[in-house]
Design a protein around this motif. Structure first.
Motif, mmCIF file in Angstrom:
data_model
loop_
_atom_site.group_PDB
_atom_site.id
_atom_site.type_symbol
_atom_site.label_atom_id
_atom_site.label_comp_id
_atom_site.label_asym_id
_atom_site.label_seq_id
_atom_site.Cartn_x
_atom_site.Cartn_y
_atom_site.Cartn_z
ATOM 1 N N ASP A 128 0.173 -6.061 50.796
ATOM 2 C CA ASP A 128 0.104 -6.577 52.170
ATOM 3 C C ASP A 128 1.389 -6.276 52.938
ATOM 4 O O ASP A 128 1.344 -5.843 54.090
ATOM 5 N N THR A 129 2.537 -6.522 52.303
ATOM 6 C CA THR A 129 3.797 -6.290 53.020
ATOM 7 C C THR A 129 4.004 -4.815 53.311
ATOM 8 O O THR A 129 4.447 -4.456 54.403
ATOM 9 N N ILE A 130 3.661 -3.949 52.378
ATOM 10 C CA ILE A 130 3.816 -2.508 52.610
ATOM 11 C C ILE A 130 2.872 -2.040 53.713
ATOM 12 O O ILE A 130 3.277 -1.323 54.635
ATOM 13 N N LEU A 131 1.623 -2.459 53.646
ATOM 14 C CA LEU A 131 0.653 -2.028 54.657
ATOM 15 C C LEU A 131 0.997 -2.573 56.039
ATOM 16 O O LEU A 131 0.915 -1.854 57.033
ATOM 17 N N LEU A 132 1.385 -3.837 56.109
ATOM 18 C CA LEU A 132 1.753 -4.410 57.404
ATOM 19 C C LEU A 132 3.009 -3.741 57.955
ATOM 20 O O LEU A 132 3.134 -3.523 59.156
ATOM 21 N N SER A 133 3.915 -3.381 57.076
ATOM 22 C CA SER A 133 5.152 -2.740 57.509
ATOM 23 C C SER A 133 4.912 -1.309 57.976
ATOM 24 O O SER A 133 5.333 -0.926 59.069
ATOM 25 N N TYR A 134 4.209 -0.517 57.182
ATOM 26 C CA TYR A 134 4.055 0.906 57.496
ATOM 27 C C TYR A 134 2.893 1.212 58.428
ATOM 28 O O TYR A 134 2.989 2.129 59.231
ATOM 29 N N GLY A 169 7.459 -2.859 45.549
ATOM 30 C CA GLY A 169 6.156 -2.220 45.733
ATOM 31 C C GLY A 169 6.275 -0.714 45.886
ATOM 32 O O GLY A 169 5.500 0.043 45.296
ATOM 33 N N LEU A 170 7.266 -0.268 46.660
ATOM 34 C CA LEU A 170 7.467 1.177 46.838
ATOM 35 C C LEU A 170 7.908 1.842 45.541
ATOM 36 O O LEU A 170 7.478 2.964 45.232
ATOM 37 N N MET A 171 8.735 1.149 44.764
ATOM 38 C CA MET A 171 9.146 1.710 43.464
ATOM 39 C C MET A 171 7.947 1.823 42.526
ATOM 40 O O MET A 171 7.785 2.820 41.821
ATOM 41 N N ALA A 172 7.086 0.814 42.548
ATOM 42 C CA ALA A 172 5.869 0.850 41.720
ATOM 43 C C ALA A 172 4.939 1.977 42.172
ATOM 44 O O ALA A 172 4.346 2.673 41.335
ATOM 45 N N LEU A 173 4.824 2.173 43.484
ATOM 46 C CA LEU A 173 4.006 3.271 44.001
ATOM 47 C C LEU A 173 4.566 4.614 43.541
ATOM 48 O O LEU A 173 3.819 5.506 43.122
ATOM 49 N N LYS A 174 5.868 4.774 43.612
ATOM 50 C CA LYS A 174 6.514 6.022 43.212
ATOM 51 C C LYS A 174 6.230 6.310 41.736
ATOM 52 O O LYS A 174 5.843 7.427 41.367
ATOM 53 N N ARG A 175 6.435 5.282 40.881
ATOM 54 C CA ARG A 175 6.176 5.466 39.451
ATOM 55 C C ARG A 175 4.712 5.841 39.203
ATOM 56 O O ARG A 175 4.403 6.722 38.424
#
Length: 185
Positions: free
Chosen positions: A142-148, A175-181
């Motif tokens: 939610d935070t990533i989607l609302l932010s980006y 969340g971004l680190m998890a997405l990258k991995r």
């Protein structure tokens, strides 16, 4: 007494009357706070129809639960904005689930041939990103989607999610680190 304190006291009195099912008090309460609540719903949802539905649901919840409001839950306006925020987020999640359920049904209709759109999406890694987003916690996603996608700042996210700015930044960073991995697998 400041203007804000005066306004909160008036809202409290209206909430107390609404708890007694006073329709006139409910109408006045709606007139006083609906624009602010709609603004929050719209900012979160990004679409008018969803914001209107969330606002309506929030006021139905206020009508039924006004008697449960207590001063230890914060200021009356804050309590009502929290209801609107959670109602909006619930509707966003519900629509996302419905959309995903519809996507599953569409997957069973494919004939096995690769069309130009499918090839392009596969090349762009969209399906991998979608899969990785689904692996995140609801809060991180939610935070990533609302932010980006909604362009909300850290401060706006903190206010919307009623969490400290540092916590919001941590959710996004983790969340971004998890997405990258996930995408590197």
């Amino acid at each position: 007494m400041t203007v804000d304190e005066s306004e909160q006291k008036e809202l409290l009195n209206l909430l107390l009357a609404v708890a007694q099912h006073d329709r006139e008090a409910f109408r006045q309460l709606y007139q006083r706070v609906s624009a602010r609540m709609f603004g929050l719903c719209y900012k979160l949802a990004g679409q008018q129809e969803l914001a209107e539905e969330a606002l309506q649901d929030a006021f139905v919840q206020i009508w039924h639960n006004a008697g449960e409001y207590h001063g230890d839950r914060g200021a009356p306006l804050g309590w009502m904005l929290t209801i609107a925020r959670y109602r909006t987020l619930d509707l966003i999640r519900a629509r996302r689930s419905l959309r995903n359920a519809g996507d599953d049904a569409l997957n069973h209709l494919e004939d096995g041939r690769w069309g130009p759109l499918e090839a392009r999406l596969q090349q762009a890694g969209a399906s991998a990103l979608t899969g990785c987003l689904e692996e995140l916690s609801d809060t991180q996603r939610d935070t990533i989607l609302l932010s980006y996608y909604r362009g909300m700042t850290h401060d706006e996210l903190a206010q919307t999610l009623a969490s400290p700015v540092g916590t919001v930044k941590s959710w996004i960073r983790r969340g971004l680190m998890a997405l990258k991995r996930c995408l590197e697998r």
